[in-house]
Design a protein around this motif. Structure first.
Motif, PDB file in Angstrom:
ATOM      1  N   GLY A 299       0.878  -1.308   0.216  1.00 38.12           N
ATOM      2  CA  GLY A 299      -0.111  -0.130  -0.044  1.00 38.12           C
ATOM      3  C   GLY A 299       0.768   1.215   0.219  1.00 38.12           C
ATOM      4  O   GLY A 299       0.298   2.254   0.057  1.00 38.12           O
TER       5      GLY A 299
ATOM      6  N   GLN B 229      -4.956   1.777  -7.809  1.00 35.75           N
ATOM      7  CA  GLN B 229      -5.341   1.808  -6.308  1.00 35.75           C
ATOM      8  C   GLN B 229      -5.867   3.215  -6.221  1.00 35.75           C
ATOM      9  O   GLN B 229      -6.606   3.557  -5.071  1.00 35.75           O
ATOM     10  CB  GLN B 229      -4.234   1.992  -5.537  1.00 35.75           C
ATOM     11  CG  GLN B 229      -3.254   0.549  -5.564  1.00 35.75           C
ATOM     12  CD  GLN B 229      -3.879  -0.808  -5.264  1.00 35.75           C
ATOM     13  OE1 GLN B 229      -4.930  -0.694  -4.231  1.00 35.75           O
ATOM     14  NE2 GLN B 229      -4.044  -1.792  -6.022  1.00 35.75           N
TER      15      GLN B 229
ATOM     16  N   ALA C 220     -11.358   6.752  -1.976  1.00 39.90           N
ATOM     17  CA  ALA C 220     -10.022   6.216  -1.175  1.00 39.90           C
ATOM     18  C   ALA C 220      -9.282   7.445  -0.588  1.00 39.90           C
ATOM     19  O   ALA C 220      -9.253   8.621  -1.244  1.00 39.90           O
ATOM     20  CB  ALA C 220      -9.173   5.444  -2.055  1.00 39.90           C
ATOM     21  N   ARG C 221      -8.688   7.130   0.484  1.00 35.37           N
ATOM     22  CA  ARG C 221      -7.998   8.145   1.403  1.00 35.37           C
ATOM     23  C   ARG C 221      -6.212   7.818   1.047  1.00 35.37           C
ATOM     24  O   ARG C 221      -5.828   6.916   1.300  1.00 35.37           O
ATOM     25  CB  ARG C 221      -8.003   7.998   2.876  1.00 35.37           C
ATOM     26  CG  ARG C 221      -9.552   8.027   3.172  1.00 35.37           C
ATOM     27  CD  ARG C 221     -10.012   7.808   4.661  1.00 35.37           C
ATOM     28  NE  ARG C 221      -9.478   6.102   4.517  1.00 35.37           N
ATOM     29  CZ  ARG C 221      -9.581   5.429   5.817  1.00 35.37           C
ATOM     30  NH1 ARG C 221      -9.935   6.157   7.122  1.00 35.37           N
ATOM     31  NH2 ARG C 221      -9.252   4.224   5.912  1.00 35.37           N
TER      32      ARG C 221
ATOM     33  N   ARG D 197      -0.901  -4.089   5.870  1.00 39.74           N
ATOM     34  CA  ARG D 197      -0.980  -3.153   4.859  1.00 39.74           C
ATOM     35  C   ARG D 197      -1.035  -1.573   5.728  1.00 39.74           C
ATOM     36  O   ARG D 197      -1.354  -1.618   6.776  1.00 39.74           O
ATOM     37  CB  ARG D 197      -2.156  -3.381   4.230  1.00 39.74           C
ATOM     38  CG  ARG D 197      -2.318  -2.304   2.945  1.00 39.74           C
ATOM     39  CD  ARG D 197      -3.990  -2.667   2.309  1.00 39.74           C
ATOM     40  NE  ARG D 197      -3.752  -1.617   1.288  1.00 39.74           N
ATOM     41  CZ  ARG D 197      -3.269  -1.804  -0.127  1.00 39.74           C
ATOM     42  NH1 ARG D 197      -2.495  -2.727  -0.277  1.00 39.74           N
ATOM     43  NH2 ARG D 197      -3.679  -0.718  -0.965  1.00 39.74           N
TER      44      ARG D 197
ATOM     45  N   ASP E 172      -2.191   1.818   6.831  1.00 39.59           N
ATOM     46  CA  ASP E 172      -3.490   2.211   7.031  1.00 39.59           C
ATOM     47  C   ASP E 172      -3.420   3.545   7.692  1.00 39.59           C
ATOM     48  O   ASP E 172      -4.369   4.067   8.095  1.00 39.59           O
ATOM     49  CB  ASP E 172      -4.066   1.370   8.128  1.00 39.59           C
ATOM     50  CG  ASP E 172      -3.286   1.120   9.293  1.00 39.59           C
ATOM     51  OD1 ASP E 172      -2.629   2.083   9.755  1.00 39.59           O
ATOM     52  OD2 ASP E 172      -3.727  -0.015  10.289  1.00 39.59           O
TER      53      ASP E 172
ATOM     54  N   ASP F  96      -5.632   4.895   2.825  1.00 38.72           N
ATOM     55  CA  ASP F  96      -5.749   3.453   2.191  1.00 38.72           C
ATOM     56  C   ASP F  96      -4.522   3.175   1.452  1.00 38.72           C
ATOM     57  O   ASP F  96      -4.442   1.970   1.215  1.00 38.72           O
ATOM     58  CB  ASP F  96      -7.040   3.529   1.314  1.00 38.72           C
ATOM     59  CG  ASP F  96      -8.337   3.807   1.987  1.00 38.72           C
ATOM     60  OD1 ASP F  96      -8.868   2.884   2.990  1.00 38.72           O
ATOM     61  OD2 ASP F  96      -8.895   4.771   1.795  1.00 38.72           O
TER      62      ASP F  96
END
Length: 400
Positions: free
Chosen positions: A122, A138, A143-144, A215, A217, A230
């Motif tokens: 990520g 992605q 998504a952040r 991952r 976060d 994300d």
């Protein structure tokens, strides 16, 4: 003469083309560790990431061109070692003897350390086609995204992500964005542009680590704040590729040190592009730009063709963010005074850099006329009175 070029980017393609156009008819080999023929890197973080440019437009030369020019293009091949005495380059596929060797290996992106979460799934960097191909899927709406680094790569990535509908927070550890490369006035213009598009910019915000187990976060700041994410993009600069040169004992100084012709400390080895540094105002300068790579590569080619010359710096850069274009002429190193001129339209302005009353650079945002006139003035050694710049009705009168 057998010429081997290590690295297969803009500098390599420009050098190879110049050599053949200039009459070199001997063996010419270009070796790159990527599987793709030389391609443009600037659009990776802009049009290619947005899906507006395909690989066919990204590549610098048509596939048949390399064959037609009798250039041995060896892709997915990694240089392992260099024997400057025997004049042999060793790769994972064999040995390449040379009479002249050119190093055009570019640079690699910095990453946060593994201890800081820089290797978590990520997390992304933007430098190669593979980097962007991994990142693009992605970029999902809502998504952040957290972008670490307020330089041009980070800002361009933030702009693309906002256009794709992501929630974007950009974190810069320094007191302001663009701290190493532009004035506070230019930074103010770019900050306002991003804030108008909904990007949250945190300046003077030191990072503790990228958080997450399996991952990424989020990003933890040293002041205790936690920014959820994300995905994370690290745009914290690049390091010149110098390992091969170092192993051969070549002089290093802010990259592979060359003279103004592009020759390294070994007379049979040359360097150009992002991996190389040249003397400039008592220091060593690396020009991380397309124009710099082309100019240096063509200078090396001319010297190899028996046409001795020194590189003539005519620096120019650009950055596309949203529907805005920032164009830069000259080098602002050592400036002691700037003046700002408002342009026509939204977020349109230019920043003019002076050093001891001499015009040395211009940043022009959505103002192509200011860029072109500033570029001509700098190249012509003309320095208008800075007091005239903000209010002069027509900049073109500066050229008469």
């Amino acid at each position: 003469m057998r010429i081997v070029i290590v690295g297969a980017g803009q500098a390599a393609a420009s050098m190879a083309a110049r050599l053949r156009a200039g009459g070199h008819d001997g063996p010419l080999t270009v070796i790159g560790n990527e599987p793709t023929a030389p391609y443009q890197r600037p659009p990776l973080s802009k049009a290619y990431l947005l899906g507006q440019m395909g690989l066919d437009r990204l590549t610098l030369r048509a596939p048949d061109w390399w064959t037609d020019q009798s250039i041995a293009l060896r892709l997915s091949e990694t240089a392992l070692g260099l024997d400057p005495v025997a004049r042999v380059l060793r790769t994972d596929r064999g040995d390449h003897p040379y009479d002249a060797l050119a190093l055009t290996m570019g640079a690699r992106p910095r990453r946060l350390s593994a201890a800081m979460g820089g290797d978590l799934p990520g997390t992304h960097v933007i430098r190669t086609l593979a980097d962007v191909d991994a990142l693009a899927p992605q970029l999902r709406p809502d998504a952040r995204l957290v972008v670490i680094g307020g330089g041009y790569i980070g800002l361009e990535a933030a702009a693309v992500a906002r256009k794709q509908g992501l929630q974007v927070t950009l974190i810069e550890a320094a007191p302001r964005i663009l701290g190493r490369v532009a004035s506070a006035e230019t930074a103010d213009l770019i900050r306002a542009l991003h804030q108008a598009h909904g990007v949250t910019i945190l300046e003077g915000a030191a990072i503790s680590r990228i958080t997450g187990t399996d991952r990424a976060d989020g990003v933890a700041l040293t002041d205790g704040r936690q920014i959820p994410a994300d995905l994370v993009i690290m745009g914290i600069g690049v390091l010149p590729e110098t390992a091969l040169a170092d192993s051969a004992g070549l002089a290093l100084d802010n990259g592979i040190a060359t003279d103004l012709s592009g020759r390294t400390s070994d007379p049979a080895i040359w360097a150009a592009g992002d991996c190389a540094s040249i003397p400039h105002q008592g220091a060593r300068l690396r020009l991380e730009s397309v124009g710099g790579a082309i100019d240096m590569a063509e200078c090396v080619a001319d010297n190899l063709l028996g046409q001795p010359r020194r590189i003539a710096l005519k620096p120019w850069f650009w950055s596309d963010q949203y529907d805005a274009k920032l164009q830069i002429a000259g080098l602002n190193l050592g400036h002691d005074h700037v003046v700002t001129r408002r342009g026509q339209g939204d977020h349109a302005a230019s920043v003019w850099y002076y050093r001891q009353s001499r015009l040395i650079a211009v940043d022009a945002l959505n103002d192509a006329r200011a860029y072109m006139i500033g570029k001509r003035l700098i190249e012509g050694g003309i320095s208008p009175d800075p007091a005239l710049i903000p209010s002069l009705p027509d900049l073109r009168t500066l050229l008469t």
